[in-house]
Design a protein around this motif. Structure first.
Motif, short mmCIF file in Angstrom:
data_model
loop_
_atom_site.label_atom_id
_atom_site.label_comp_id
_atom_site.label_asym_id
_atom_site.label_seq_id
_atom_site.Cartn_x
_atom_site.Cartn_y
_atom_site.Cartn_z
N ARG A 55 -2.29 -2.72 -4.30
CA ARG A 55 -2.51 -1.77 -5.39
C ARG A 55 -1.57 -2.05 -6.56
O ARG A 55 -1.98 -2.04 -7.73
CB ARG A 55 -2.29 -0.35 -4.87
N ASN A 346 -10.90 13.17 -15.61
CA ASN A 346 -9.76 13.82 -14.97
C ASN A 346 -10.09 15.26 -14.64
O ASN A 346 -10.97 15.86 -15.25
CB ASN A 346 -8.48 13.72 -15.82
N GLU A 367 -10.36 8.40 -11.67
CA GLU A 367 -9.57 9.57 -12.05
C GLU A 367 -8.30 9.13 -12.75
O GLU A 367 -7.63 8.18 -12.32
CB GLU A 367 -9.23 10.39 -10.80
N ASN A 380 -6.14 6.07 -11.20
CA ASN A 380 -6.50 5.74 -9.82
C ASN A 380 -7.25 4.41 -9.84
O ASN A 380 -8.45 4.36 -10.05
CB ASN A 380 -7.38 6.85 -9.24
N ASP A 382 -7.43 2.09 -7.35
CA ASP A 382 -7.91 1.55 -6.08
C ASP A 382 -8.91 2.48 -5.40
O ASP A 382 -9.20 2.34 -4.20
CB ASP A 382 -6.75 1.27 -5.14
N ASN A 383 -9.47 3.43 -6.15
CA ASN A 383 -10.55 4.30 -5.66
C ASN A 383 -10.11 5.13 -4.46
O ASN A 383 -10.91 5.45 -3.59
CB ASN A 383 -11.78 3.46 -5.28
N LYS A 384 -8.84 5.51 -4.43
CA LYS A 384 -8.34 6.33 -3.33
C LYS A 384 -8.76 7.78 -3.55
O LYS A 384 -8.52 8.36 -4.61
CB LYS A 384 -6.82 6.24 -3.24
N ALA A 387 -6.65 10.93 -5.43
CA ALA A 387 -5.47 10.48 -6.20
C ALA A 387 -5.80 10.39 -7.68
O ALA A 387 -6.89 10.00 -8.08
CB ALA A 387 -4.99 9.12 -5.69
N CYS A 388 -4.81 10.76 -8.51
CA CYS A 388 -4.97 10.62 -9.96
C CYS A 388 -4.12 9.47 -10.49
O CYS A 388 -4.07 9.25 -11.71
CB CYS A 388 -4.60 11.92 -10.68
N GLY A 389 -3.47 8.73 -9.61
CA GLY A 389 -2.65 7.60 -10.05
C GLY A 389 -1.52 7.34 -9.07
O GLY A 389 -1.50 7.90 -7.97
N PHE A 390 -0.58 6.50 -9.47
CA PHE A 390 0.51 6.14 -8.58
C PHE A 390 1.71 5.67 -9.38
O PHE A 390 1.60 5.35 -10.57
CB PHE A 390 0.08 5.02 -7.62
#
Length: 598
Positions: A55, A346, A367, A380, A382-384, A387-390
């Motif tokens: 990711r 979002n 998202e 997001n 990696d299509n998790k 989740a809205c991001g990392f």
């Protein structure tokens, strides 16, 4: 990792060095180093790194790609209009914008010619680079031609929310410092309501303009102002956020690369073009990347999938509750025979995420999280699900953002014994912050138009309004408190549940027992758009505060508008009678059972 993790590696090196001194080979020394590191908690970092490296590498590649092209455009002194000109040259006859209401299709050359006509017209009005002109109309291709044409000659459009009326409309006009206004014929009544206050401005109703060639663009670069987009006003009156060319490019390009879009995609945009989601994330794919964008003036849950099938859309946009509204619709054939593969936006709630993907066969949810004027955002990639991001654990400084703990009631940052902010642990809610670098177009903060005057106007208007009421609307689930200095009233906002959508509730302190519902309704009708007017009122004789003098927002939120939970007077806005009615237990039951429409 804990606070002491940064000291483990040096300790391990020292340990390995001592072992080497004792006569062990470097192989055994390195093995000992690894053992010390793992025993001291390093295995956790290695585990997280193994789970997230794919990711993070994808995110790093996207970040580097956006940076590369942005610096290329900076070196070439490019702007949004000049990048658009490159798209026109590549495929002049390709469909650029489609107006859903009429089915009219504008090719890239047509959009270019119409925006050129706007530019020539703006110059003929005497407007020059740096002048501000308000654009006030419903979403359609003509709005894109207007702001793009004005930008070609350096005139700065202020994109006004077409729901605003009277005081709110005049506030946004005043903050922008606009010399003129171009408005749609559909908003003529709204303009006539404030015409006297706009007497010093040049007003133009949209119509046809002659198509003329434009010999040259105004000398600009990516650091120059493109247009103003207004904030939603959740912390006061709306502020005109400065959108420079580089910010437009950054937001649109992160959406393009993060969610795997391509030049053959067709984007369905049913979001308002006066805000960044519609005009940058959506239309930006056309202007900067050459995609076709279908524009719908207003979102329609019943027509959504029919439109997608009709125009062969492959990407759709959502915001807030749109996905839930679509799930609430009856099953129809078009929802299973479309070509949509990506939904980007979002505010998609985790509890409807998987249902939305499964029912409508959407392969990817894009998202993201961020604010129009903010220098940091999340995506997001990696299509998790959920989740809205990392934020990278391996390379946290590559994209310098942090999620910090905050008090959920006051939204104030929580600090430790040293006065430092406390980072959130995985899964904890918090406030996102980003490091500001004025020399980096990805990290700079451009602020707002006329910031000093905005604060003075904001304070003056709020004090005047709080003499009769204190009202503030908030577009999230959390409650928001507004207190007025020198006034005997304060308000808390909560939301009703049990019916489709959201409804605002204003809790107002009525110390003198002289609150007039008719006057209040007239005031909010003049000051607020229809969607921002409180559906429920709660009149209380005093402000209920905690021992530390904080308003009891949580209790008010839980009690909501249930007359069985409080002795306060409750009212609801009867849509058919267009007035506030006393809320009895019988009417409460009718509302909760869906028998009484709001």
């Amino acid at each position: 990792m804990g606070a002491g993790d940064g000291f483990r590696a040096p300790a391990a090196v020292i340990s390995a060095g001592l072992l080497s001194v004792l006569g062990l080979s470097w192989f055994w020394s390195l093995l000992a180093l690894l053992g010390v590191y793992l025993c001291s908690g390093g295995w956790r970092f290695l585990y997280v790194a193994a789970c997230t490296i794919k990711r993070d590498l994808v995110g790093l590649c996207i970040l580097l790609r956006v940076k590369f092209f942005m610096h290329h455009y900076i070196r070439m002194r490019s702007t949004v209009p000049s990048i658009f000109a490159q798209r026109v040259a590549l495929h002049p006859d390709k469909a650029a914008l489609v107006e859903e209401s009429t089915g009219e299709v504008w090719s890239f050359s047509e959009l270019d010619r119409r925006s050129n006509a706007v530019a020539q017209w703006a110059v003929a009005q005497g407007w020059r680079s740096g002048d501000v002109v308000a654009v006030f109309m419903e979403s359609r291709p003509l709005m894109v031609a207007l702001w793009l044409g004005l930008a070609k000659v350096g005139v700065e459009p202020a994109l006004i929310n077409f729901n605003l009326r009277r005081d709110s409309l005049m506030h946004c006009m005043g903050v922008s410092g606009a010399r003129g206004m171009v408005f749609g014929a559909e908003l003529l009544d709204a303009v006539l309501e404030v015409k006297e206050s706009l007497s010093s401005l040049s007003l133009f109703c949209t119509g046809s303009s002659p198509v003329e060639s434009l010999d040259s663009l105004s000398a600009q670069n990516l650091d120059d102002l493109l247009f103003y987009i207004y904030t939603s006003g959740t912390t006061g009156l709306p502020k005109a956020a400065i959108i420079v060319h580089s910010r437009y490019y950054r937001i649109a390009s992160f959406g393009y690369y993060s969610f795997g879009l391509g030049p053959d995609d067709v984007v369905y945009c049913c979001l308002p073009l006066y805000h960044s989601a519609g005009n940058i994330v959506g239309v930006g794919q056309c202007v900067l990347h050459g995609l076709t964008v279908v524009i719908r003036r207003k979102f329609s849950a019943s027509r959504f999938w029919d439109d997608c099938v009709k125009y062969n859309c492959t990407v759709v946009q959502y915001i807030g509750e749109i996905c839930r509204y679509l799930l609430s619709q009856p099953v129809r054939p078009s929802e299973s025979c479309h070509q949509v593969r990506v939904a980007m936006g979002n505010g998609l709630r985790p509890n409807v995420w998987e249902d939305f993907m499964k029912r409508f066969n959407i392969k990817r949810i894009g998202e993201f999280y961020g604010a129009t004027e903010c220098n940091c955002s999340l995506a997001n990639m990696d299509n998790k699900v959920g989740a809205c991001g990392f934020n990278s654990v391996i390379l946290p400084s590559v994209y310098p953002i942090r999620l910090l703990r905050a008090d959920e009631d006051s939204m104030e940052l929580i600090r430790d014994s040293r006065g430092l902010c406390v980072p959130c642990k995985p899964g904890e809610p918090g406030i996102i912050v980003g490091r500001i670098n004025p020399h980096d177009p990805l990290r700079r903060f451009d602020g707002y138009a006329n910031q000093i005057q905005h604060r003075l106007n904001n304070l003056q208007i709020m004090i005047q309004r709080c003499q009769r009421m204190c009202l503030k609307m908030f577009k999230d689930i959390k409650v928001c408190v507004c207190e007025a200095v020198g006034c005997h009233c304060s308000c808390t906002l909560s939301y009703s549940s049990g019916v489709e959508g959201k409804a605002g509730m204003a809790a107002i302190v009525d110390v003198m027992n002289d609150f007039n519902c008719e006057t209040f309704l007239r005031d909010v009708q003049n000051a607020l758009p229809s969607y921002a007017r409180p559906v429920f009122l709660r009149l209380s004789p005093e402000v209920d505060k905690t021992g530390t003098f904080k308003i009891q927002k949580t209790r008010l939120q839980k009690e909501g508008f249930d007359p069985r939970q409080t002795s306060d007077r409750l009212y609801f806005l009867h849509s058919r009678l267009a007035r506030y009615e006393s809320l009895t237990e019988e009417l409460y039951s009718a509302i909760m059972q869906g028998k009484l429409s709001l």
